[in-house]
Design an enzyme around this catalytic site. Structure first.
Site, PDB file in Angstrom:
ATOM      1  N   HIS A 127       6.094  51.775  -2.036  1.00 40.14           N
ATOM      2  CA  HIS A 127       4.475  51.554  -2.224  1.00 40.14           C
ATOM      3  C   HIS A 127       4.060  50.419  -1.501  1.00 40.14           C
ATOM      4  O   HIS A 127       4.681  49.510  -1.164  1.00 40.14           O
ATOM      5  CB  HIS A 127       4.218  51.172  -3.647  1.00 40.14           C
ATOM      6  CG  HIS A 127       2.880  51.026  -4.244  1.00 40.14           C
ATOM      7  ND1 HIS A 127       2.022  50.210  -3.842  1.00 40.14           N
ATOM      8  CD2 HIS A 127       2.225  52.020  -5.019  1.00 40.14           C
ATOM      9  CE1 HIS A 127       0.780  50.637  -4.494  1.00 40.14           C
ATOM     10  NE2 HIS A 127       0.868  51.638  -5.018  1.00 40.14           N
ATOM     11  N   ASP A 204      10.940  46.235  -7.106  1.00 35.17           N
ATOM     12  CA  ASP A 204       9.626  46.724  -7.568  1.00 35.17           C
ATOM     13  C   ASP A 204      10.005  47.683  -8.809  1.00 35.17           C
ATOM     14  O   ASP A 204      10.230  48.776  -8.821  1.00 35.17           O
ATOM     15  CB  ASP A 204       9.026  47.400  -6.588  1.00 35.17           C
ATOM     16  CG  ASP A 204       7.394  48.022  -6.813  1.00 35.17           C
ATOM     17  OD1 ASP A 204       7.183  48.137  -8.248  1.00 35.17           O
ATOM     18  OD2 ASP A 204       6.804  48.345  -5.956  1.00 35.17           O
ATOM     19  N   GLN A 207       7.413  51.257 -11.540  1.00 37.66           N
ATOM     20  CA  GLN A 207       7.617  52.855 -12.015  1.00 37.66           C
ATOM     21  C   GLN A 207       8.914  52.760 -12.968  1.00 37.66           C
ATOM     22  O   GLN A 207       9.277  53.805 -13.881  1.00 37.66           O
ATOM     23  CB  GLN A 207       7.596  53.680 -10.812  1.00 37.66           C
ATOM     24  CG  GLN A 207       6.347  53.966 -10.089  1.00 37.66           C
ATOM     25  CD  GLN A 207       5.308  54.533 -10.818  1.00 37.66           C
ATOM     26  OE1 GLN A 207       5.609  55.092 -11.806  1.00 37.66           O
ATOM     27  NE2 GLN A 207       4.160  54.413 -10.371  1.00 37.66           N
ATOM     28  N   LYS A 230       1.365  50.108 -16.801  1.00 37.41           N
ATOM     29  CA  LYS A 230       2.197  51.376 -16.583  1.00 37.41           C
ATOM     30  C   LYS A 230       2.930  51.493 -17.915  1.00 37.41           C
ATOM     31  O   LYS A 230       3.878  52.432 -18.151  1.00 37.41           O
ATOM     32  CB  LYS A 230       2.842  51.510 -15.277  1.00 37.41           C
ATOM     33  CG  LYS A 230       1.683  51.642 -14.131  1.00 37.41           C
ATOM     34  CD  LYS A 230       2.707  51.826 -12.752  1.00 37.41           C
ATOM     35  CE  LYS A 230       2.053  51.352 -11.344  1.00 37.41           C
ATOM     36  NZ  LYS A 230       0.752  52.267 -11.012  1.00 37.41           N
ATOM     37  N   CYS A 369      -0.472  55.621  -1.903  1.00 39.13           N
ATOM     38  CA  CYS A 369      -0.081  54.570  -1.467  1.00 39.13           C
ATOM     39  C   CYS A 369       1.188  54.431  -0.589  1.00 39.13           C
ATOM     40  O   CYS A 369       1.845  53.206  -0.800  1.00 39.13           O
ATOM     41  CB  CYS A 369      -0.214  53.176  -2.306  1.00 39.13           C
ATOM     42  SG  CYS A 369      -2.027  53.019  -3.197  1.00 39.13           S
TER      43      CYS A 369
END
Ligand code: 7TS
Length: 413
Positions: A127, A204, A207, A230, A369
């Site tokens: 991303h 990261d 997700q 999220k 993104c």
């Protein structure tokens, strides 16, 4: 109904928005949790409880409300610590989200420790939040960006890792789960290799953290970034986990109130962790709400959530694969989380999303993104369905029916 360890019909009752029909009375089929997840009543109630009963600033008040809100926020920090298996609560920094967490590391670690000739190892599925901050700091410090190649099916090409990971690599920044391809990355293998070259590992987790258990000690992760919104929590709150030794060695990123110990006219001493990285007034109610979100997912069980979502993804993957002209990007179900992005020949992804919306199916379309990834895929955009713990197999079917409707509108069926 799917055979899952938890009853999705019962779970759905926790989410007020899912019971509210759209204009025209259509039920909402929300398949955009990769952008932001819906919030259960338990999180909404916690936010209201805080704002109605103990709203005050933290770490300041000598008054009762200040004490109460500080206790609640620190309890939320402790929940985050336990949730990701960190050793100490001081290693949990509240930020505004994944983007801010990664920018914090790029600026506070990168500016101090990177020098000309150093390398940062990224890849093209990241991303922009895990790409652009590194571009900026690399340019400033004279460091070089390198990229782990991707396989044709959208996985990291681990056989090329030794070509790009060297003793010059100072940090490997990698997503736990691609927000477009759905790829689950082998963080364990990457971390082991990175450590053998003395490189740090930043994951990261935007997700991955909401969709399965995470433990920062296994694999050995140095920095973990994720967003509350999220994870069924509020917007405006996120987390940076960093190992104490690393966080202590870094200079502050944002400066001002709360992050200092002593301020003189010309210079200052900084506060201990975590305050050193929490300048100003952070999102207090939202941090407390994040604690409630963690309680919520833990009450269902991360393994049960992952199993439920995997069943949805497998059903979607199988049914979508049968639609003529539809191409799924990314790997097969065995390497994939609950995200399925696709193109349909003859229909622009934005038109597809608009036509799905007419049927009450909310998906995202665009480059998500990840412009370098879309360039690699040789498409300008994709349509993405992302699943969460409250989705049902009937909603997967509704997605497929709505795609068939779109194909009819475009006279493809
Ligand atoms: N990293 C990944 C892998 C993401 O998917 C996102 C947001 C971010 C970082 C940034 O998170 P933020 O909370 O700081 O904005 N991804 C998406 C998405 O896929 N659709 O909308 C936002």
């Amino acid at each position: 109904m799917l055979e899952t360890p938890f009853d999705v019909a019962v779970v759905r009752r926790d989410f007020p928005i899912l019971g509210k029909p759209l204009l025209g009375g259509m039920p909402l089929v929300y398949l955009d949790s990769g952008a932001t997840a819906q919030k259960p009543r338990q999180v909404i109630d916690k936010l209201v409880e805080c704002l109605e009963n103990y709203n005050a600033n933290v770490h300041r008040g000598i008054h009762a409300l200040g004490d109460r809100v500080t206790t609640e926020m620190e309890a939320a920090r402790e929940k985050v610590r336990r949730f990701i298996g960190a050793a100490e609560a001081e290693e949990i920094i509240f930020t505004s989200g994944t983007t801010m967490s990664i920018n914090l590391v790029a600026n506070a670690w990168g500016r101090k420790f990177l020098k000309a000739g150093d390398e940062l190892l990224l890849n093209e599925m990241e991303h922009h939040a895990n790409l652009v901050p590194w571009q900026q700091i690399a340019r400033e410090r004279g460091a070089t960006l390198r990229f782990i190649p991707l396989t044709a099916d959208g996985r990291l090409d681990m056989s090329s890792l030794d070509d790009v990971l060297t003793d010059r690599t100072k940090l490997v920044a990698v997503t736990g789960l691609s927000n477009v391809l759905g790829t689950i990355n082998p963080i364990d293998a990457i971390a082991t290799k990175a450590k053998s070259h003395g490189a740090l590992v930043l994951v990261d987790g935007a997700q991955s953290v909401p969709h399965g258990a995470t433990n920062v000690t296994s694999p050995d992760i140095d920095f973990l970034a994720f967003s509350g919104h999220k994870l069924y929590g509020p917007t405006g709150i996120g987390v940076l986990y960093g190992k104490r030794r690393l966080l202590e060695g870094m200079d502050p990123f944002l400066c001002g109130g709360n992050m200092i110990r002593r301020v003189r006219k010309e210079s200052s001493d900084f506060a201990e962790l975590p305050s050193k990285f929490e300048a100003g007034t952070i999102h207090i109610a939202e941090a407390i709400g994040l604690g409630a979100a963690i309680d919520y997912v833990e009450s269902l069980g991360l393994a049960a959530i992952a199993a439920h979502e995997e069943a949805l993804m497998r059903r979607a993957y199988s049914q979508l694969s049968k639609i003529p002209g539809l191409t799924i990007v990314g790997p097969g179900p065995e390497h994939r989380g609950a995200i399925v992005s696709f193109t349909v020949e003859g229909v622009h992804p934005h038109d597809m999303a608009e036509l799905l919306d007419r049927k009450g199916v909310a998906v995202r379309a665009g480059h998500h993104c990840t412009m370098p990834l879309h360039e690699l895929l040789k498409v300008t955009a994709t349509t993405r369905a992302s699943f969460a713990l409250y989705n049902t197999s009937a909603e997967v079917d509704a997605l497929c029916e709505a795609i068939q409707y779109a194909r009819k509108v475009f006279r493809l069926a």
